[in-house]
Design a protein around this motif. Structure first.
Motif, mmCIF file in Angstrom:
data_model
loop_
_atom_site.group_PDB
_atom_site.id
_atom_site.type_symbol
_atom_site.label_atom_id
_atom_site.label_comp_id
_atom_site.label_asym_id
_atom_site.label_seq_id
_atom_site.Cartn_x
_atom_site.Cartn_y
_atom_site.Cartn_z
ATOM 1 N N UNK A 132 0.842 -1.191 0.000
ATOM 2 C CA UNK A 132 0.000 0.000 0.000
ATOM 3 C C UNK A 132 0.880 1.244 0.000
ATOM 4 N N UNK A 133 0.370 2.363 -0.491
ATOM 5 C CA UNK A 133 1.159 3.598 -0.448
ATOM 6 C C UNK A 133 1.559 3.933 0.984
ATOM 7 N N UNK A 134 2.790 4.420 1.147
ATOM 8 C CA UNK A 134 3.247 4.810 2.480
ATOM 9 C C UNK A 134 2.539 6.092 2.917
ATOM 10 N N UNK A 135 2.178 6.131 4.194
ATOM 11 C CA UNK A 135 1.532 7.312 4.755
ATOM 12 C C UNK A 135 2.268 7.726 6.019
ATOM 13 N N UNK A 136 2.212 9.010 6.373
ATOM 14 C CA UNK A 136 2.890 9.460 7.594
ATOM 15 C C UNK A 136 2.292 8.777 8.825
ATOM 16 N N UNK A 137 3.091 8.613 9.836
ATOM 17 C CA UNK A 137 2.633 8.013 11.090
ATOM 18 C C UNK A 137 3.042 8.899 12.255
ATOM 19 N N UNK A 138 2.121 9.161 13.151
ATOM 20 C CA UNK A 138 2.413 9.903 14.376
ATOM 21 C C UNK A 138 1.608 9.233 15.487
ATOM 22 N N UNK A 139 2.213 8.304 16.170
ATOM 23 C CA UNK A 139 1.514 7.500 17.177
ATOM 24 C C UNK A 139 1.492 8.211 18.533
ATOM 25 N N UNK A 140 0.368 8.136 19.165
ATOM 26 C CA UNK A 140 0.226 8.629 20.546
ATOM 27 C C UNK A 140 -0.346 7.460 21.356
ATOM 28 N N UNK A 141 0.420 6.946 22.282
ATOM 29 C CA UNK A 141 0.003 5.763 23.030
ATOM 30 C C UNK A 141 0.099 5.996 24.528
#
Length: 425
Positions: free
Chosen positions: A416-425
Motif C-alpha cells: 500500500x502507499x506509504x503514509x505518515x505516522x504519528x503515534x500517541x500511546x
C-alpha cells in the motif's frame, strides 16, 4: 413527492439561490433532461435505472420468492446498494416478516445477529452483481456454515440475485438455487426498485406493485424544467446551493420509517457525485431526535449546510393522555402526531430564522406509492445533479480502489502507499 424550495432562496437564506439564478439554471436543467432522456431511451449504463418502473417484472419477483413465504426471518447478505434499497423499503413499509441485513463484516455484529435468529425458519438472500464481492461472499460462507451446524439444509433456504457470471452464479447453478438476475445497466445504488431491492420487500409484506406504481408516477413527472418537476427541483437546488458554499446536505426525515431512507440517500448522493473535487457531503439525521443534537450546529455553526426536511402529510396517530403535571397544559388534547408536526414546523422556522437554507420534501403518507416515488425521485435528482456537475455519476473508482487494495492485503500483498505516522500511546 412534493418539494418546496422557498427557504433555500437568497431572500430567506445564506447561502441561498436568487430567483433570477433559478431561471438561468432552468436552461441547464432543460439541456440535462435532454441528455437524461437520450440515455434512458438508449438504455445506457446508469440511465437505464430510470426505466425500472417500466422494465421491472413484479410478477417474476413474487414467483421467485413464493417458495419462501413461510419464512419468519429474511436475511439479506449484501453490501451498499445490494442491501440499502431493500432495507429502506422494508423499514418504511414492511410488517409481516422480520428482516435483517448482513452488510458489514464486523465479527461481533455477525455473531450477535446469527445468535439472535432461528436459522431453521430463516431464508437467506445473497446479492452481488459480480458474484465476487469479498464482504458478501465471506458473510455468505459464515451463514452457510452456521446453517449446516444448526442442521438446516442451506440449499432449501437460500436464493440469490446476481449477474450472468461469477462465483455466485456458479453456486446457484451447482445447487439449483432460485436465482434472479440483476438488471442490465443499473448500478447497485440505483437498484432499489429492481430484483435487488424488491424481493425481500415482497417477503416482508410490502405491496411492491404499489411501490413500482409510485415510481412510475414520479417518472412521468420528469420534464425539462425544475419548476414543473419535483425531482429536478431538488437536484438543481442542491447543486446550486453547493456551488454557493453549502457543501453539506443534512437529510432529516420526520418519520422513523424513513430513517433508513436517509442511509440509502447518503450512499446514492456520495458515491454518485463525489468526484473530481466536487459533490455534497450527505449527513443523516432524524426528526425530532436530532433537533436535540445537530440542529444547534445547523443554526449556529458554519454556513456550509443545507437541510433536507422530509415529512408526511398524513400519518397514524396516538393521543397524548391528559395530565395534571405542572406546565404541560399545552399538551391537553394533543397527539404524538400533532407534536411531531409542531416539532417539524418549528425546526423549519428555526432554520429560516437563522438563515440556514432548507428544502421541504413532503410525502402524502408512508405508503407504497409515496415511498416508491420518493426513491425514484431522489435517483432522478441525483442523475440531474450529476449532469449539472459534469461528473461520471454512475462510476465509483475510489470504491473500486479500496476493494482491490483489501483483496491484495488478504493475499499477502502489503504494498500500500506509504503514509505518515504519528503515534500517541
Amino acid at each position: 413527492m412534493h418539494v418546496d424550495v422557498g427557504n433555500a432562496l437568497s431572500e430567506a437564506a445564506t447561502p441561498g439561490v436568487p430567483r433570477d439564478a433559478l431561471d438561468r439554471l432552468d436552461d441547464r436543467v432543460a439541456d440535462a433532461h435532454r441528455r437524461i432522456s437520450e440515455g434512458m431511451d438508449a438504455g445506457e449504463f446508469g440511465y437505464a435505472a430510470l426505466n425500472l418502473p417500466e422494465t421491472v417484472d413484479a410478477g417474476e419477483i413474487r414467483a421467485a420468492v413464493e417458495p419462501f413465504a413461510d419464512a419468519d426471518t429474511v436475511l439479506t447478505v449484501g453490501i451498499g446498494g445490494s442491501a440499502l434499497g431493500a432495507a429502506a423499503l422494508c423499514d418504511a413499509l414492511g410488517d409481516d416478516t422480520r428482516t435483517e441485513f448482513l452488510d458489514n463484516v464486523d465479527p461481533a455484529g455477525v455473531r450477535d445477529l446469527l445468535d439472535g435468529i432461528d436459522l431453521s425458519t430463516t431464508v437467506m438472500h445473497v446479492v452481488s452483481r459480480s458474484g465476487t464481492t469479498a464482504e458478501t461472499l465471506a458473510n455468505f460462507l459464515v451463514v452457510r456454515d452456521a446453517m449446516q451446524d444448526a442442521g438446516v439444509d442451506w440449499t432449501e433456504r437460500t436464493f440469490v440475485t446476481t449477474g450472468p457470471d461469477g462465483n455466485l452464479r456458479d453456486l446457484a447453478d451447482a445447487h439449483d438455487l432460485p436465482a434472479l438476475s440483476v438488471p442490465d445497466g443499473v448500478p447497485g445504488r440505483f437498484s432499489a426498485l429492481s430484483t435487488v431491492g424488491l424481493p425481500v420487500a415482497a417477503l416482508a409484506g410490502v405491496d411492491i406493485e404499489g411501490v413500482v406504481a409510485g415510481a412510475r408516477e414520479e417518472r412521468d413527472s420528469l420534464t425539462g424544467s425544475l419548476f414543473d418537476c419535483p425531482a429536478y427541483a431538488y437536484g438543481a437546488l442542491a447543486y446550486a446551493l453547493d456551488s454557493r458554499g453549502a457543501g453539506v446536505n443534512a437529510v432529516m426525515p420526520y418519520s422513523e420509517g424513513l430513517e433508513t431512507f436517509a442511509e440509502w440517500f447518503a450512499q446514492l448522493w456520495a458515491e454518485s457525485l463525489g468526484k473530481d473535487g466536487l459533490g455534497q457531503t450527505p449527513v443523516r439525521a432524524l426528526g425530532a431526535t436530532d433537533q436535540h443534537s445537530q440542529l444547534q450546529l445547523y443554526r449556529a455553526g458554519p454556513r456550509d449546510k443545507m437541510v433536507s426536511l422530509v415529512t408526511l402529510r398524513d400519518r397514524p396517530d396516538v393521543p397524548i393522555p391528559s395530565s395534571d403535571l405542572d406546565g404541560l397544559d399545552y399538551l391537553d388534547g394533543a397527539s404524538l402526531g400533532s407534536l411531531l408536526d409542531a416539532e417539524f414546523r418549528a425546526t423549519e422556522a428555526s432554520l429560516a430564522e437563522s438563515g440556514c437554507p432548507s428544502v421541504r420534501v413532503e410525502l402524502d403518507a408512508l405508503d407504497p406509492e409515496s415511498v416508491g416515488g420518493l426513491l425514484y425521485g431522489m435517483e432522478a435528482a441525483c442523475v440531474l445533479a450529476g449532469e449539472l456537475y459534469g461528473v461520471e455519476t454512475f462510476t465509483q473508482p475510489a470504491v473500486e480502489w479500496g476493494k482491490t487494495a483489501a483483496r491484495g492485503l488478504l493475499r499477502g500483498d502489503e504494498s500500500l502507499p506509504e503514509t505518515p505516522s504519528l503515534r500517541v500511546e
